[in-house]
Each structure stands twice: as C-alpha cells, then as structure tokens.
Design an enzyme around this catalytic site. Structure first.
Site, PDB file in Angstrom:
ATOM      1  N   PRO A 202       0.795  -1.243   0.000  1.00  0.00           N
ATOM      2  CA  PRO A 202       0.000   0.000   0.000  1.00  0.00           C
ATOM      3  C   PRO A 202       0.825   1.290   0.000  1.00  0.00           C
ATOM      4  O   PRO A 202       0.271   2.375   0.141  1.00  0.00           O
ATOM      5  CB  PRO A 202      -0.781  -0.124   1.313  1.00  0.00           C
ATOM      6  CG  PRO A 202       0.120  -0.892   2.218  1.00  0.00           C
ATOM      7  CD  PRO A 202       0.852  -1.872   1.342  1.00  0.00           C
ATOM      8  N   GLY A 203       2.144   1.169  -0.152  1.00  0.00           N
ATOM      9  CA  GLY A 203       2.927   2.385  -0.354  1.00  0.00           C
ATOM     10  C   GLY A 203       3.824   2.776   0.810  1.00  0.00           C
ATOM     11  O   GLY A 203       4.336   3.897   0.836  1.00  0.00           O
TER      12      GLY A 203
ATOM     13  N   ASP B 271       1.982  -2.051  -8.923  1.00  0.00           N
ATOM     14  CA  ASP B 271       1.376  -3.209  -8.267  1.00  0.00           C
ATOM     15  C   ASP B 271       0.470  -3.868  -9.306  1.00  0.00           C
ATOM     16  O   ASP B 271       0.171  -3.277 -10.337  1.00  0.00           O
ATOM     17  CB  ASP B 271       0.581  -2.802  -7.020  1.00  0.00           C
ATOM     18  CG  ASP B 271       0.573  -3.930  -5.975  1.00  0.00           C
ATOM     19  OD1 ASP B 271       1.415  -3.911  -5.055  1.00  0.00           O
ATOM     20  OD2 ASP B 271      -0.268  -4.854  -6.094  1.00  0.00           O
TER      21      ASP B 271
ATOM     22  N   CYS C 262       9.475 -10.042   3.769  1.00  0.00           N
ATOM     23  CA  CYS C 262       9.185 -10.096   5.211  1.00  0.00           C
ATOM     24  C   CYS C 262       9.015 -11.560   5.625  1.00  0.00           C
ATOM     25  O   CYS C 262       8.093 -11.896   6.350  1.00  0.00           O
ATOM     26  CB  CYS C 262       7.970  -9.261   5.566  1.00  0.00           C
ATOM     27  SG  CYS C 262       6.471  -9.723   4.703  1.00  0.00           S
TER      28      CYS C 262
HETATM   29  C1  LIG Z   1       5.270  -7.136   0.363  1.00  0.00           C
HETATM   30  S1  LIG Z   1       3.928  -6.401  -0.421  1.00  0.00           S
HETATM   31  C2  LIG Z   1       4.565  -4.786  -0.750  1.00  0.00           C
HETATM   32  C3  LIG Z   1       4.525  -3.851   0.404  1.00  0.00           C
HETATM   33  C4  LIG Z   1       4.941  -2.448  -0.008  1.00  0.00           C
HETATM   34  N1  LIG Z   1       6.245  -2.431  -0.620  1.00  0.00           N
HETATM   35  C5  LIG Z   1       4.908  -1.485   1.147  1.00  0.00           C
HETATM   36  O1  LIG Z   1       5.937  -1.206   1.735  1.00  0.00           O
HETATM   37  O2  LIG Z   1       3.816  -0.983   1.463  1.00  0.00           O
HETATM   38  C6  LIG Z   1       3.989  -7.120  -2.011  1.00  0.00           C
HETATM   39  C7  LIG Z   1       3.100  -6.462  -3.033  1.00  0.00           C
HETATM   40  O3  LIG Z   1       3.364  -7.099  -4.277  1.00  0.00           O
HETATM   41  C8  LIG Z   1       2.187  -7.110  -5.026  1.00  0.00           C
HETATM   42  N2  LIG Z   1       2.378  -8.106  -6.094  1.00  0.00           N
HETATM   43  C9  LIG Z   1       2.085  -9.429  -6.076  1.00  0.00           C
HETATM   44  N3  LIG Z   1       2.427  -9.990  -7.252  1.00  0.00           N
HETATM   45  C10 LIG Z   1       2.957  -9.005  -8.020  1.00  0.00           C
HETATM   46  C11 LIG Z   1       3.479  -8.951  -9.321  1.00  0.00           C
HETATM   47  N4  LIG Z   1       3.521 -10.042 -10.106  1.00  0.00           N
HETATM   48  N5  LIG Z   1       3.914  -7.767  -9.792  1.00  0.00           N
HETATM   49  C12 LIG Z   1       3.865  -6.656  -9.027  1.00  0.00           C
HETATM   50  N6  LIG Z   1       3.380  -6.643  -7.772  1.00  0.00           N
HETATM   51  C13 LIG Z   1       2.932  -7.805  -7.282  1.00  0.00           C
HETATM   52  C14 LIG Z   1       1.112  -7.409  -4.020  1.00  0.00           C
HETATM   53  O4  LIG Z   1      -0.138  -6.963  -4.484  1.00  0.00           O
HETATM   54  C15 LIG Z   1       1.601  -6.633  -2.792  1.00  0.00           C
HETATM   55  O5  LIG Z   1       0.988  -5.379  -2.749  1.00  0.00           O
END
Ligand SMILES: C[S@@+](CC[C@H](N)C(=O)[O-])C[C@H]1O[C@@H](n2cnc3c(N)ncnc32)[C@H](O)[C@@H]1O
Length: 454
Positions: free
Chosen positions: A277-278, A298, A396
C-alpha cells in the site's frame, strides 16, 4: 427481543449492525475475518470506524479479536471437546461467540468467568436464534468447570500450546530448533507494538516526538531507523491521525530499512516494483524531498489507490502509480532507473504477529510458488536499472529459499551484478545481507540486500 439474525447472510447482516460494546464489535469483526476472508487489521478498522465506542471499548474489542484469532486452533480444540458435532456444522456466529467466550475464560484472567459466560449469552440472544443462548451458556459453563483439565490437554500438544499450525511448528523446529521455535511463536502471540515512521517532508523526528509527548503519548526513538518512533502509550491510531494527519506512516521498524538502504537522492528516477500500500514508496519519496519521481507499481488497481491515498495524506507529489505486473517486461523501462526496489510478494512468515489470521489462512503448499515468482520479478527489475545503479531486494519472511538462496541464484546467472556491503543498522558492522529474526532481533522478520549493476 432477538432483532438480528445471521442465518441468511452473515456478512450482509454484519455490515448493517452498529455494535454498542467491545464484545459486539469483536463478534462482527470475527465474522468479517473468517466468513469474508478480511484481514484482521482492515476488519478492525472498518468496524470500529463506524462505532461510537469509547477508547476503552475499542481496545477491548481489539484485544479480543487479535487474541482469539491468534488462538483459533486452541479455541477450536477446546470447543471440540465440549460439543459432540463437527465444528463446521455450528452456525458461524455461534462458533465465534464461543471463541470469544472461551478466549476470555482461558486467556484473560481479569475477566471473571461468570462475566464471560453471561456476556456471551447476551451476544447469542442478540445475534442468533432462539435457544442458542442456552447452548452457549451450557458449553461455556461446562468449560469453566473443566477448565484445568482442558488447559492441561492443550499443554500436551506443542502446536496447541503455542497457538500455531502444526506444519509451521514442525518447519520452524527443523530450521531453528526447539527453543527458538518456542520463542518465535511466543513473539507472534504478543500484541504488536505501534511503530510510526516520521514523514520527514513535514516534520523532524525530534519535533514530532515532542508533539506526541505533549499529547500525553509515551514514545521512544527507533534504534533501527533514524525516521522511526516506537509508541509505548498512545490514544489510538484514529486520534493520532486526526491530530497529525500528515506527519507519519504506520510502519514496523524493519520495514523502514529497505528505503533507507536504497538511499534515493532528490531528482532521481526510482522504481518500486511491488509497491502497495505504499509504505516504502512514500518513505522513498520523502527521502527524495519530494523531487524526482518514484514509479510505484502493483498488480491490483484497488491497491494502487491505497498508494495514491497515502501519498496525498503525506503531501508527496513525486509518486506516479502504474498498474504493472512485475513478471512482465516493460521494454521502455530498460536501463531507465537510478534505483529499483523489489519488496517482493512472499510467504510473510516474519510478520505473523501483525497479521493475526495469517498463520491459519496460509497453507504449507502456498509457500512453493514464491521463489519462482520472486526470481521473475527480480530478473525484470534488474533490467530496468541503469549501469552503475542499485537494486534493493527485500521480503518479510524467514524462508531462506525466498531470501539468501534467491540472491545466490540471481548472482550466478548475472555476472554484471554484485552484492554490495552496507552498514548493519545496530551492530554497525559491514554486512552483505540482513536477515532479521523476531526471536533474535526483537523486530518483525525481514530480509534485505543491496545489489549493484556494474
Ligand atoms: C510485500 S507487499 C509490498 C509492500 C509495499 N512495498 C509497502 O511497503 O507498502 C507485495 C506487493 O506485491 C504485489 N504483487 C504481487 N504480485 C505481483 C506482481 N507479479 N507484480 C507486481 N506486484 C505484485 C502485491 O499486491 C503486494 O501489494
């Protein structure tokens, strides 16, 4: 009078009811988590926002929800000893009323057993059909009578005692041994502390800390991140957001590290491959003093909206969101970015303390697909970096296959990349990667490393 029923559509009805106390709120939130697959934090926020409950009731609802969700396996085990039909056959609302009642009886010493029983009966009268109140009363009162014997049974089984699924306990025992597995599970079972990252575009950490203390909060600086604050007493997030809407982002200390390691500079072109979510996008954008551009991607449009809302709240306008699957190559981005962050989708086993339901919703087979997905995203990300530029890879999770092994494989196949040393935020030693374990480091589990394209 029984005004509300859940037999037709739990979720539909749950949305219409405004809870008048902490237990009612907790019940509605449990229904959203288990029947609608909502995340605990989101369901809590959604339901509590609609109520006029006092702070004390909100805290109680939060404690009941987080505690009973984390203890679900153990509560179901106890329940299974008390009822002579499969738990799946219980009406969901009744099962969760019983979870809440049992949680108070078995885990909350300050609540008298009689109050736990009586209040659960009241929930059954209001939220279920005629006669259910007697059933709830019977189950809870007999569990009180057999409390010691039931509790001892749960202690005999390690996964019940530690409130984690069996597969996960077994996996961690192999990885960490007995003592560390126990410490890790105990960490997950504790309530998560509230950590804030100061929006340095709007204020400085010392100034904000002073503002918080003047408001009556107790807070300390983070020892991990120069922008972090750990709250030890606060009036709750809604009050903080109302008083300081632009000054902070809620973020655990370890998840503040990737943006710091990326070291973005004002005016640069940065790409955040998996941004929603950013949290890290807005951190990067603030470190760039609102100059240059962070392209935040995303795969889910609704998640891009969250990035935009967060950027707006924090008054950052150097962020551009893009709906982009990281596994699909975007030709026009090749060698266009100074720095790229891959905060990869992962199994999330390092943050189970914060995501109360996750230990029960994740299955071991779900872990299989992450390494291949991460490698594909990393592969594309590496092509977007200019020569001389850098890439930070983070997750994580505590799984080596998604972390160190992943980077090893990438480096074997990409001779123009090398792993760069960086300063460990606490020990100040130079390291090439950082794997944080909650049971050792006292923060969420996290992995990060810095790669340079030569
Ligand atoms: C670990 S979370 C990111 C958290 C974010 N970086 C933050 O600090 O708020 C991983 C994100 O990757 C997205 N995601 C999953 N598969 C993906 C893909 N193939 N390409 C890009 N984003 C992807 C998910 O929707 C999720 O929001």
């Amino acid at each position: 009078m029984r005004k509300e029923r859940f037999s037709e559509s739990a979720e539909g009805t749950a949305r219409k009811i405004v809870p008048v106390n902490g237990r009612e709120a907790a019940l509605l939130i449990l229904l959203q988590i288990w029947e609608e697959r909502a995340y605990t934090a989101i369901a809590l926020n959604r339901v509590l926002r609609q109520t006029k409950l006092e702070e004390q009731d909100r805290r109680f609802a939060t404690e009941l929800v987080n505690g009973s969700v984390k203890a679900r396996g153990t509560l179901d085990f106890i329940l299974g000893q008390m009822v002579n039909r499969p738990l799946q056959k219980l009406e969901p609302v009744v099962r969760y009323i019983l979870h809440l009642g049992l949680y108070q009886i078995f885990y909350l010493d300050r609540i008298p057993d009689s109050a736990a029983c009586n209040e659960s009966v009241n929930l059954a009268k209001k939220f279920s059909h005629k006669g259910t109140d007697k059933f709830v009363n019977g189950v809870l009162r007999s569990s009180v009578r057999q409390k010691m014997a039931l509790w001892e049974k749960t202690l005999e089984d390690v996964s019940l005692r530690l409130s984690h699924p069996r597969w996960l306990v077994q996996r961690w025992r192999k990885q960490f041994g007995e003592d560390e597995t126990e410490a890790l599970c105990c960490w997950d079972n504790e309530p998560a502390s509230l950590c804030l990252r100061v929006n340095t575009l709007m204020t400085a950490r010392d100034v904000f800390l002073q503002d918080l203390r003047e408001m009556g909060c107790e807070a300390e600086v983070s020892l991990w991140c120069p922008d972090g604050i750990v709250m030890t007493r606060s009036p709750g997030l809604p009050a903080l957001l109302q008083t300081f809407p632009h000054s902070f982002y809620v973020q655990d200390e370890s998840s503040m590290l990737p943006a710091q390691l990326l070291q973005p500079k004002a005016g640069e072109q940065i790409l955040d491959m998996c941004a929603a979510p950013g949290g890290k996008t807005t951190h990067i954008a603030a470190l760039m003093e609102n100059r240059g551009r962070v392209t935040a991607c995303d795969i889910y449009p609704h998640k891009l909206k969250l990035i935009e809302e967060n950027a707006k709240r924090l008054k950052l306008d150097n962020i551009k969101t893009e709906l982009q699957d990281g596994t699909v190559l975007r030709e026009e981005w090749i060698e266009k970015f100074d720095r790229v962050l891959v905060d990869a989708p992962c199994s999330g086993l390092g943050v189970l303390r914060r995501r109360a339901e996750a230990r029960w919703t994740k299955k071991e087979k779900d872990l299989r697909d992450f390494p291949a997905l991460q490698q594909r995203i990393l592969e594309n990300a590496s092509r977007y970096v200019k020569y001389g530029g850098v890439l930070v890879y983070s997750t994580c999770t505590l799984e080596d296959r998604e972390n160190g092994k992943q980077i090893e494989l990438f480096l074997q196949n990409h001779r123009e990349w090398k792993q760069s040393g960086f300063i460990h935020p606490r020990s100040k030693e130079v390291v090439k990667e950082l794997q944080l374990y909650p049971q050792r480091d006292g923060v969420d589990g996290f992995y990060l490393t810095l790669l340079q394209k030569e």
